[in-house]
Every structure is written in structure tokens, then in C-alpha cells.
Design a protein around this motif. Structure first.
Motif, PDB file in Angstrom:
ATOM      1  N   THR A  21       0.877  -1.137  -0.052  1.00 44.85           N
ATOM      2  CA  THR A  21      -0.008  -0.182   0.076  1.00 44.85           C
ATOM      3  C   THR A  21       0.695   1.199   0.168  1.00 44.85           C
ATOM      4  O   THR A  21       0.669   2.218  -0.533  1.00 44.85           O
ATOM      5  N   GLY A  22       1.766   1.251   0.748  1.00 42.70           N
ATOM      6  CA  GLY A  22       2.821   2.302   1.089  1.00 42.70           C
ATOM      7  C   GLY A  22       3.521   2.772  -0.378  1.00 42.70           C
ATOM      8  O   GLY A  22       3.611   3.728  -0.701  1.00 42.70           O
ATOM      9  N   ASN A  23       3.977   1.593  -0.960  1.00 43.77           N
ATOM     10  CA  ASN A  23       4.626   1.706  -2.207  1.00 43.77           C
ATOM     11  C   ASN A  23       3.874   2.152  -3.432  1.00 43.77           C
ATOM     12  O   ASN A  23       4.014   2.897  -4.179  1.00 43.77           O
ATOM     13  N   ALA A  24       2.538   1.604  -3.372  1.00 48.26           N
ATOM     14  CA  ALA A  24       1.648   2.189  -4.399  1.00 48.26           C
ATOM     15  C   ALA A  24       1.400   3.412  -4.169  1.00 48.26           C
ATOM     16  O   ALA A  24       1.046   4.102  -5.308  1.00 48.26           O
ATOM     17  N   ALA A  25       1.192   4.008  -2.933  1.00 45.01           N
ATOM     18  CA  ALA A  25       0.803   5.300  -2.780  1.00 45.01           C
ATOM     19  C   ALA A  25       2.074   6.060  -3.480  1.00 45.01           C
ATOM     20  O   ALA A  25       1.848   7.156  -3.988  1.00 45.01           O
ATOM     21  N   LEU A  26       3.405   5.698  -3.275  1.00 40.14           N
ATOM     22  CA  LEU A  26       4.651   6.457  -3.798  1.00 40.14           C
ATOM     23  C   LEU A  26       4.490   6.640  -5.337  1.00 40.14           C
ATOM     24  O   LEU A  26       5.047   7.489  -5.756  1.00 40.14           O
ATOM     25  N   TYR A  27       4.163   5.357  -5.648  1.00 40.20           N
ATOM     26  CA  TYR A  27       4.016   5.340  -7.121  1.00 40.20           C
ATOM     27  C   TYR A  27       3.139   6.365  -7.670  1.00 40.20           C
ATOM     28  O   TYR A  27       3.341   7.080  -8.720  1.00 40.20           O
ATOM     29  N   ALA A  28       1.816   6.487  -7.407  1.00 40.32           N
ATOM     30  CA  ALA A  28       1.083   7.456  -7.570  1.00 40.32           C
ATOM     31  C   ALA A  28       1.494   8.866  -7.442  1.00 40.32           C
ATOM     32  O   ALA A  28       1.225   9.732  -8.168  1.00 40.32           O
ATOM     33  N   PHE A  29       2.058   9.067  -6.194  1.00 34.91           N
ATOM     34  CA  PHE A  29       2.609  10.458  -5.927  1.00 34.91           C
ATOM     35  C   PHE A  29       3.613  10.743  -7.064  1.00 34.91           C
ATOM     36  O   PHE A  29       3.755  11.682  -7.500  1.00 34.91           O
ATOM     37  N   THR A  30       4.627   9.920  -7.490  1.00 32.43           N
ATOM     38  CA  THR A  30       5.793  10.198  -8.281  1.00 32.43           C
ATOM     39  C   THR A  30       5.049  10.484  -9.609  1.00 32.43           C
ATOM     40  O   THR A  30       5.510  11.328 -10.418  1.00 32.43           O
ATOM     41  N   SER A  50      18.546  11.415 -20.058  1.00 29.70           N
ATOM     42  CA  SER A  50      17.235  10.905 -19.769  1.00 29.70           C
ATOM     43  C   SER A  50      16.412  12.017 -19.385  1.00 29.70           C
ATOM     44  O   SER A  50      15.396  12.203 -18.770  1.00 29.70           O
ATOM     45  N   SER A  51      16.760  13.585 -20.174  1.00 30.23           N
ATOM     46  CA  SER A  51      16.128  14.525 -19.901  1.00 30.23           C
ATOM     47  C   SER A  51      14.655  14.913 -20.107  1.00 30.23           C
ATOM     48  O   SER A  51      13.975  15.880 -19.834  1.00 30.23           O
ATOM     49  N   PHE A  52      14.007  13.972 -20.853  1.00 30.62           N
ATOM     50  CA  PHE A  52      12.559  14.065 -21.170  1.00 30.62           C
ATOM     51  C   PHE A  52      11.645  13.042 -20.268  1.00 30.62           C
ATOM     52  O   PHE A  52      10.619  12.696 -20.734  1.00 30.62           O
ATOM     53  N   THR A  53      12.599  12.374 -19.362  1.00 28.89           N
ATOM     54  CA  THR A  53      11.846  11.503 -18.498  1.00 28.89           C
ATOM     55  C   THR A  53      11.285  12.077 -17.189  1.00 28.89           C
ATOM     56  O   THR A  53      12.099  12.835 -16.492  1.00 28.89           O
ATOM     57  N   SER A  54      10.079  12.013 -16.858  1.00 25.41           N
ATOM     58  CA  SER A  54       9.238  12.487 -15.642  1.00 25.41           C
ATOM     59  C   SER A  54       8.202  11.779 -15.627  1.00 25.41           C
ATOM     60  O   SER A  54       7.321  11.268 -16.750  1.00 25.41           O
ATOM     61  N   GLY A  55       7.553  11.597 -14.432  1.00 21.98           N
ATOM     62  CA  GLY A  55       6.171  10.967 -14.151  1.00 21.98           C
ATOM     63  C   GLY A  55       6.242   9.437 -14.338  1.00 21.98           C
ATOM     64  O   GLY A  55       5.307   8.941 -14.416  1.00 21.98           O
TER      65      GLY A  55
END
Length: 123
Positions: A18-27, A102-107
Motif C-alpha cells: 500500500t505504501g509503495n503504491a501510494a509512492l508510485y501514484a505520488f511520483t 534522460s532529460s525527457f523522463t518524468s512522471g
């Protein structure tokens, strides 16, 4: 750095999942807006990494299960490639993601687990 429990969905580790899934969504959420401020947000989700801590834990398991702590590498036999990732492999990915290459990598979240997450979702 985000643990890969969000992808392996281990019912015995539900709080970590659950915690890691939340960090995925946050990221992903923050990474979508970050370019507006000239920033990038990227997550890295490693599977097991052969750190001193993990090797020490595996030595104890090998002593308990096989009667010999030096047989710890045998415990990785069922893992992809028959081993854990090396710290160097994780560091190389971090360096790449932080670099201009990797300058076009985000989210996004990059998973380095030898395919463990994909295997855990297989039917």
C-alpha cells in the motif's frame, strides 16, 4: 527509490504494498506537473539488491535452511538470472536517469527487478 512491493502485490506485506503504491501514484502525479517548473520526478523500483545487509540476511537463512551460511547464493536460484541485482546496476540506472540523456523522463517509475514483477502477475 521505491520498493517494488507495489508491483509484486505480496499479500503478506500489505502495508508495504500500500505504501509503495501510494509512492508510485505520488511520483506519477508530481512528475506530470514538474516540467512546468523545469523539474523532473522519476521513481526507481529495485527488486532485491545484493547489499551487505541482504547478503547477511541470506547467510542466516542459508545457515537455518541448509546448515551452511556459505550456501546463501543457492537461495537466489529461483530469482530471475539466479541472482539479486548488484548495487552497481542500480547506481548505473540512477546516473542515467539523472543525466541529460534522460532529460525527457518524468512522471514514471523504472523497475529493475530482472522481471520479477512481471512474473508475479503471470497467470
Amino acid at each position: 527509490m521505491i520498493g517494488n512491493a507495489a508491483e509484486t502485490l505480496d499479500h503478506a506485506y500489505i502495508c508495504g504494498v500500500t505504501g509503495n503504491a501510494a509512492l508510485y501514484a505520488f511520483t506519477r502525479s508530481l512528475g506530470g506537473a514538474a516540467p512546468n517548473d523545469g523539474l523532473r520526478v522519476v521513481g526507481l523500483s529495485p527488486g532485491p539488491v545484493a547489499t551487505d545487509r541482504l547478503v547477511s540476511l541470506m547467510r542466516r537463512k542459508a545457515a537455518d535452511r541448509r546448515g551452511d551460511p556459505e550456501r546463501w547464493q543457492e537461495l537466489f536460484a529461483s530469482m530471475p538470472f539466479g541472482r539479486a541485482a548488484t548495487p552497481q546496476e542500480i547506481g548505473d540506472m540512477i546516473a542515467f536517469l539523472a543525466s541529460p540523456r534522460s532529460s525527457f523522463t518524468s512522471g514514471t517509475i523504472v523497475t529493475i527487478d530482472g522481471g520479477m514483477a512481471a512474473r508475479s502477475r503471470a497467470f
